[in-house]
Scaffold this motif. Sequence first.
Motif, PDB file in Angstrom:
ATOM      1  N   GLY A  21       0.814  -1.215   0.000  1.00  0.00           N
ATOM      2  CA  GLY A  21       0.000   0.000   0.000  1.00  0.00           C
ATOM      3  C   GLY A  21       0.844   1.259   0.000  1.00  0.00           C
ATOM      4  N   ASP A  22       1.913   1.262   0.797  1.00  0.00           N
ATOM      5  CA  ASP A  22       2.823   2.416   0.811  1.00  0.00           C
ATOM      6  C   ASP A  22       3.520   2.583  -0.531  1.00  0.00           C
ATOM      7  OD1 ASP A  22       2.161   2.967   3.428  1.00  0.00           O
ATOM      8  OD2 ASP A  22       3.931   1.947   4.270  1.00  0.00           O
ATOM      9  N   TYR A  23       3.930   1.476  -1.124  1.00  0.00           N
ATOM     10  CA  TYR A  23       4.637   1.516  -2.402  1.00  0.00           C
ATOM     11  C   TYR A  23       3.752   2.045  -3.527  1.00  0.00           C
ATOM     12  CZ  TYR A  23       7.436  -0.051  -6.377  1.00  0.00           C
ATOM     13  OH  TYR A  23       8.159  -0.090  -7.540  1.00  0.00           O
ATOM     14  N   LEU A  24       2.481   1.632  -3.531  1.00  0.00           N
ATOM     15  CA  LEU A  24       1.556   2.038  -4.588  1.00  0.00           C
ATOM     16  C   LEU A  24       0.767   3.304  -4.249  1.00  0.00           C
ATOM     17  CD1 LEU A  24       0.103  -1.467  -5.532  1.00  0.00           C
ATOM     18  CD2 LEU A  24       1.853  -0.168  -6.741  1.00  0.00           C
ATOM     19  N   ASN A  25       1.002   3.875  -3.064  1.00  0.00           N
ATOM     20  CA  ASN A  25       0.261   5.054  -2.583  1.00  0.00           C
ATOM     21  C   ASN A  25      -1.245   4.791  -2.579  1.00  0.00           C
ATOM     22  OD1 ASN A  25       2.539   6.633  -2.109  1.00  0.00           O
ATOM     23  ND2 ASN A  25       2.599   7.298  -4.238  1.00  0.00           N
ATOM     24  N   LEU A  33      -8.013  -6.200   1.599  1.00  0.00           N
ATOM     25  CA  LEU A  33      -9.236  -6.802   1.083  1.00  0.00           C
ATOM     26  C   LEU A  33      -8.961  -7.624  -0.176  1.00  0.00           C
ATOM     27  CD1 LEU A  33     -11.812  -3.921   1.608  1.00  0.00           C
ATOM     28  CD2 LEU A  33     -11.692  -6.097   2.832  1.00  0.00           C
ATOM     29  N   LEU A  34      -8.103  -7.113  -1.050  1.00  0.00           N
ATOM     30  CA  LEU A  34      -7.739  -7.863  -2.255  1.00  0.00           C
ATOM     31  C   LEU A  34      -6.993  -9.150  -1.889  1.00  0.00           C
ATOM     32  CD1 LEU A  34      -6.601  -4.973  -4.626  1.00  0.00           C
ATOM     33  CD2 LEU A  34      -8.675  -6.358  -4.797  1.00  0.00           C
ATOM     34  N   CYS A  35      -6.114  -9.079  -0.899  1.00  0.00           N
ATOM     35  CA  CYS A  35      -5.403 -10.286  -0.453  1.00  0.00           C
ATOM     36  C   CYS A  35      -6.363 -11.286   0.161  1.00  0.00           C
ATOM     37  CB  CYS A  35      -4.323  -9.911   0.556  1.00  0.00           C
ATOM     38  SG  CYS A  35      -2.876  -9.177  -0.185  1.00  0.00           S
ATOM     39  N   LEU A  36      -7.353 -10.790   0.868  1.00  0.00           N
ATOM     40  CA  LEU A  36      -8.359 -11.677   1.454  1.00  0.00           C
ATOM     41  C   LEU A  36      -9.142 -12.396   0.360  1.00  0.00           C
ATOM     42  CD1 LEU A  36      -9.812 -12.629   4.058  1.00  0.00           C
ATOM     43  CD2 LEU A  36     -11.398 -10.742   3.680  1.00  0.00           C
ATOM     44  N   LEU A  37      -9.538 -11.647  -0.664  1.00  0.00           N
ATOM     45  CA  LEU A  37     -10.263 -12.272  -1.781  1.00  0.00           C
ATOM     46  C   LEU A  37      -9.397 -13.298  -2.507  1.00  0.00           C
ATOM     47  CD1 LEU A  37     -12.161  -9.197  -3.256  1.00  0.00           C
ATOM     48  CD2 LEU A  37     -13.136 -11.122  -1.985  1.00  0.00           C
ATOM     49  N   TYR A  48       1.046 -14.696  -0.489  1.00  0.00           N
ATOM     50  CA  TYR A  48       1.304 -13.859   0.689  1.00  0.00           C
ATOM     51  C   TYR A  48       2.491 -14.397   1.481  1.00  0.00           C
ATOM     52  CZ  TYR A  48       0.565 -11.028   4.815  1.00  0.00           C
ATOM     53  OH  TYR A  48       0.738 -10.143   5.838  1.00  0.00           O
ATOM     54  N   ILE A  49       2.562 -15.708   1.663  1.00  0.00           N
ATOM     55  CA  ILE A  49       3.675 -16.300   2.404  1.00  0.00           C
ATOM     56  C   ILE A  49       4.990 -16.083   1.670  1.00  0.00           C
ATOM     57  CG2 ILE A  49       4.641 -18.493   3.207  1.00  0.00           C
ATOM     58  CD1 ILE A  49       1.719 -19.366   3.750  1.00  0.00           C
ATOM     59  N   VAL A  50       4.977 -16.261   0.357  1.00  0.00           N
ATOM     60  CA  VAL A  50       6.189 -16.033  -0.439  1.00  0.00           C
ATOM     61  C   VAL A  50       6.603 -14.569  -0.357  1.00  0.00           C
ATOM     62  CG1 VAL A  50       7.085 -15.999  -2.803  1.00  0.00           C
ATOM     63  CG2 VAL A  50       5.814 -17.977  -1.979  1.00  0.00           C
TER      64      VAL A  50
END
Length: 58
Positions: A21-25, A33-37, A48-50
């Motif tokens: 999020g910080d990288y993409l502003n 939420l996208l990671c959850l989906l 996510y683990i990688v």
Amino acid sequence: MKRLYRSKDNRVLCGVCGGIGDYLNVDPTIIRLLCLLLGFTGSGLIAYIVAAVIIPEE
């Protein structure tokens, strides 16, 4: 030059979503939420683990 790091301040588990999020502003909540989906597909959890292992900490 902007670099991708795991966030120390904006973390829930490992700081991956906060760092992206910080990288993409972008608000890290949207990334979470996208990671959850993606996590429901099975491949999102592995990604996510990688990312938690590969992305260096801030």
